[in-house]
Motif scaffolding. Structure first.
Motif, PDB file in Angstrom:
ATOM      1  N   ASP A 199      52.396  25.255  47.857  1.00 40.25           N
ATOM      2  CA  ASP A 199      52.043  25.247  46.680  1.00 40.25           C
ATOM      3  C   ASP A 199      51.620  23.720  46.293  1.00 40.25           C
TER       4      ASP A 199
ATOM      5  N   ASP B 182      50.590  20.236  45.432  1.00 38.63           N
ATOM      6  CA  ASP B 182      49.439  19.871  44.426  1.00 38.63           C
ATOM      7  C   ASP B 182      48.535  18.619  44.903  1.00 38.63           C
ATOM      8  N   GLY B 183      47.622  18.967  45.427  1.00 44.24           N
ATOM      9  CA  GLY B 183      46.852  17.984  46.032  1.00 44.24           C
ATOM     10  C   GLY B 183      46.636  17.838  47.756  1.00 44.24           C
TER      11      GLY B 183
ATOM     12  N   ARG C 268      44.151  23.235  54.922  1.00 44.05           N
ATOM     13  CA  ARG C 268      44.010  22.061  53.440  1.00 44.05           C
ATOM     14  C   ARG C 268      43.266  21.133  53.562  1.00 44.05           C
TER      15      ARG C 268
END
Length: 306
Positions: A181, A183-184, A261
């Motif tokens: 999870d 963030d970025g 990612r």
């Protein structure tokens, strides 16, 4: 008038570094190379080599001669291209050097296209990393090189070589387990700070880029696996042994097999290009191979990731 063969030996010495390397590349004995260069010194009337320890280096006058030799050889490359263009059938051998992912994802399709369009053209392919392939191209060991350039790590651009962009190959963070999870992009990298990593060996452009990327994210990666084989990188990620930074070409258009990612902005693609010696880009074999590679590139779609 100076002897062109001897001038080429002097040029070879500049690019290969030692008399032994020149002799090995040209199937001469070192003593024969040394003798030919001594005769060139007599023709020119000035010293062309000076000892440095157990080796020799070119004098400033030798560097002037090499620069003029490069210009002569470029003109001869153009002449060869013009002769080949005047012929109806494309024949001969084209020596291609490429790195692994381009060899797997692009070269086979390009070879199929060339076989259909130019059956008389023989393609000799060598897998070689750009760090070695580009100098070998200058030394005339290859006719065409497929190379890569990582973000923020521009390659030297020798005046003797001409480059042509082929594609921008996306780079992604490959996770050794379910996507977290974070963030970025930077947080995703940082979340793997304590995990083992697989990277290319020290001294490669890919390793320098990867280490800089991790350090900019605030950590020193625990590099436990080093190899230029990106398929091994992928296998280690698939088995959960390591995190990696993988280009889309590693999948050759197939769906990705590990969670991916995005990377931080400005670090999301490597430049892939072809390079030839100046004056050779008009040769029909070069033009044909570059066109086949462009068509092969259009056939390969990279994987999509978050």
């Amino acid at each position: 008038m100076f002897d062109l063969h001897r001038l080429r030996l002097l040029r070879e010495l500049k690019h290969r570094g030692t008399l032994a390397a020149v002799a090995a590349a040209l199937s001469y004995s070192p003593s024969s190379v040394s003798q030919q260069l001594s005769q060139l010194e007599s023709e020119v009337g000035v010293a062309l080599l000076e000892p440095v320890g157990r080796r020799v280096r070119l004098t400033p006058q030798a560097e002037i001669l090499v620069a003029h030799t490069e210009a002569v050889l470029e003109r001869l490359e153009r002449a060869e291209a013009d002769i080949a263009t005047s012929l109806s059938d494309l024949t001969g051998t084209l020596r291609l050097a490429t790195f692994q992912t381009a060899a797997l994802a692009l070269v086979p399709s390009a070879l199929s296209l060339l076989r259909d369009l130019h059956p008389g053209l023989r393609i000799h392919v060598t897998q070689l990393e750009p760090e070695h392939a580009l100098p070998a191209l200058q030394a005339r060991d290859f006719d065409l090189v497929i190379a890569e350039e990582y973000p923020g790590n521009p390659n030297p651009r020798p005046a003797e070589l001409e480059q042509e962009d082929l594609l921008q190959d996306p780079l992604r963070l490959a996770l050794p387990g379910p996507a977290g999870d974070a963030d970025g992009p930077t947080a995703a990298l940082r979340s793997l700070a304590d995990h083992p990593w697989v990277m290319e060996p020290e001294g490669t452009a890919a390793r320098h880029w990867a280490m800089t990327l991790c350090r900019n994210a605030g950590f020193e990666p625990d590099v436990r696996f080093e190899t230029t084989d990106l398929l091994l990188h992928l296998r280690l990620v698939e088995r959960g042994h390591a995190a990696a930074l993988l280009p889309d070409l590693v999948w050759s258009g197939a769906p990705p097999t590990v969670p991916l990612r995005q990377l931080p902005r400005g670090q999301r693609a490597r430049r892939i290009f072809t390079a030839v010696r100046r004056g050779r880009s008009r040769h029909p074999a070069i033009r044909g191979c570059r066109e086949a590679l462009r068509r092969a590139t259009a056939e390969v779609g990279g994987p999509t990731g978050p």
